[in-house]
Design a protein around this motif. Structure first.
Motif, mmCIF file in Angstrom:
data_model
loop_
_atom_site.group_PDB
_atom_site.id
_atom_site.type_symbol
_atom_site.label_atom_id
_atom_site.label_comp_id
_atom_site.label_asym_id
_atom_site.label_seq_id
_atom_site.Cartn_x
_atom_site.Cartn_y
_atom_site.Cartn_z
ATOM 1 N N THR A 83 0.838 -1.207 0.000
ATOM 2 C CA THR A 83 0.000 0.000 0.000
ATOM 3 C C THR A 83 0.869 1.252 0.000
ATOM 4 O OG1 THR A 83 -1.753 -1.179 1.175
ATOM 5 C CG2 THR A 83 -1.810 1.243 1.258
ATOM 6 N N ARG A 84 1.921 1.236 0.795
ATOM 7 C CA ARG A 84 2.837 2.384 0.828
ATOM 8 C C ARG A 84 3.509 2.584 -0.533
ATOM 9 N NH1 ARG A 84 6.011 5.773 4.067
ATOM 10 N NH2 ARG A 84 8.148 5.938 3.348
ATOM 11 N N GLU A 85 3.948 1.515 -1.157
ATOM 12 C CA GLU A 85 4.581 1.604 -2.475
ATOM 13 C C GLU A 85 3.589 2.131 -3.512
ATOM 14 O OE1 GLU A 85 7.513 1.183 -5.520
ATOM 15 O OE2 GLU A 85 7.576 1.460 -3.351
ATOM 16 N N ALA A 95 1.656 6.491 -6.881
ATOM 17 C CA ALA A 95 0.468 7.240 -7.298
ATOM 18 C C ALA A 95 0.632 8.737 -7.075
ATOM 19 C CB ALA A 95 -0.758 6.732 -6.540
ATOM 20 N N LEU A 96 1.386 9.134 -6.074
ATOM 21 C CA LEU A 96 1.541 10.557 -5.757
ATOM 22 C C LEU A 96 2.808 11.166 -6.355
ATOM 23 C CD1 LEU A 96 0.337 10.633 -2.056
ATOM 24 C CD2 LEU A 96 -0.883 11.367 -4.112
ATOM 25 N N ARG A 97 3.418 10.485 -7.282
ATOM 26 C CA ARG A 97 4.643 10.999 -7.898
ATOM 27 C C ARG A 97 4.311 12.129 -8.875
ATOM 28 N NH1 ARG A 97 8.532 6.604 -9.963
ATOM 29 N NH2 ARG A 97 9.137 6.637 -7.792
ATOM 30 N N PRO A 98 5.008 13.258 -8.766
ATOM 31 C CA PRO A 98 4.812 14.330 -9.746
ATOM 32 C C PRO A 98 5.483 13.964 -11.068
ATOM 33 C CG PRO A 98 6.523 14.941 -8.190
ATOM 34 C CD PRO A 98 5.970 13.615 -7.733
ATOM 35 N N HIS A 99 5.052 14.594 -12.135
ATOM 36 C CA HIS A 99 5.650 14.385 -13.450
ATOM 37 C C HIS A 99 5.639 15.724 -14.171
ATOM 38 C CE1 HIS A 99 6.787 12.131 -17.055
ATOM 39 N NE2 HIS A 99 6.032 13.002 -17.685
#
Length: 186
Positions: free
Chosen positions: A31-33, A38-42
């Motif tokens: 879940t943490r991974e 999922a919250l990584r900016p691009h």
């Protein structure tokens, strides 16, 4: 119930409890991974301009789902970094960095042209929210093809962090066929 059966049942119950605890720990890590990815900016960088637009711009937008925390924004011209100037005694820079960049490419050429350009910097610590965009340079007026070509000579290098403190990097070089170089977040 005899003692042997009771010990066997206790061992069996303890084994199941350890397996359940191990599986729960694995689920927490997964879940943490998932949340980290999922919250990584691009960040995407684009040089926008055409005869149909009333302006041309160098734009940075966050196409990811998490905020981007800016660490640095630097320009390069002909493979030579454009350096920031030294600071005055009071700690302020001699000139704004984006003005130094404009001076290096020789634009604008006159005071009338200088008033046609808006500059927005991304200093260290600036936050670019998901779905937001910033126009680093926004030129409000018609540009000749020569003037527009000068902006295509610049290479932009942005280093930023994710919510999970991963360092990410994008280099935008419009002269190359594949203008983007995205480095994996670490």
């Amino acid at each position: 119930m005899d003692k042997t059966k009771r010990v066997t049942l206790d061992v069996f119950a303890i084994t199941i409890a350890f397996i359940a605890a191990g599986f729960t720990g694995w689920q927490i890590l997964q879940t943490r991974e998932h949340s980290r990815l999922a919250l990584r900016p691009h960040l995407d960088v684009s040089l926008k301009g055409s005869n149909d637009l009333t302006f041309r711009s160098l734009r940075v937008d966050n196409a990811g789902l998490g905020p981007a925390f800016i660490e640095s924004m630097n320009f390069t011209l002909d493979d030579v970094p454009i350096l920031r100037e030294t600071y005055k005694d009071d700690g302020t820079p001699q000139r704004e960095y984006l003005q130094i960049v404009l001076d290096k490419i020789g634009w604008p050429r006159d005071d009338a042209s200088r008033n046609r350009i808006l500059r927005t910097t991304l200093p260290k610590g600036a936050v670019l929210s998901p779905g937001s965009e910033v126009h680093i340079f926004k030129i409000i007026s018609d540009l000749s093809d020569d003037e527009y070509q000068q902006f295509r000579e610049l290479e932009l290098d942005i280093i930023y962090r994710s919510t999970y403190n991963e360092t990410c990097r994008v280099i935008f070089n419009p002269k190359k066929e594949d203008a983007y170089t995205h480095f994996p977040c670490k």
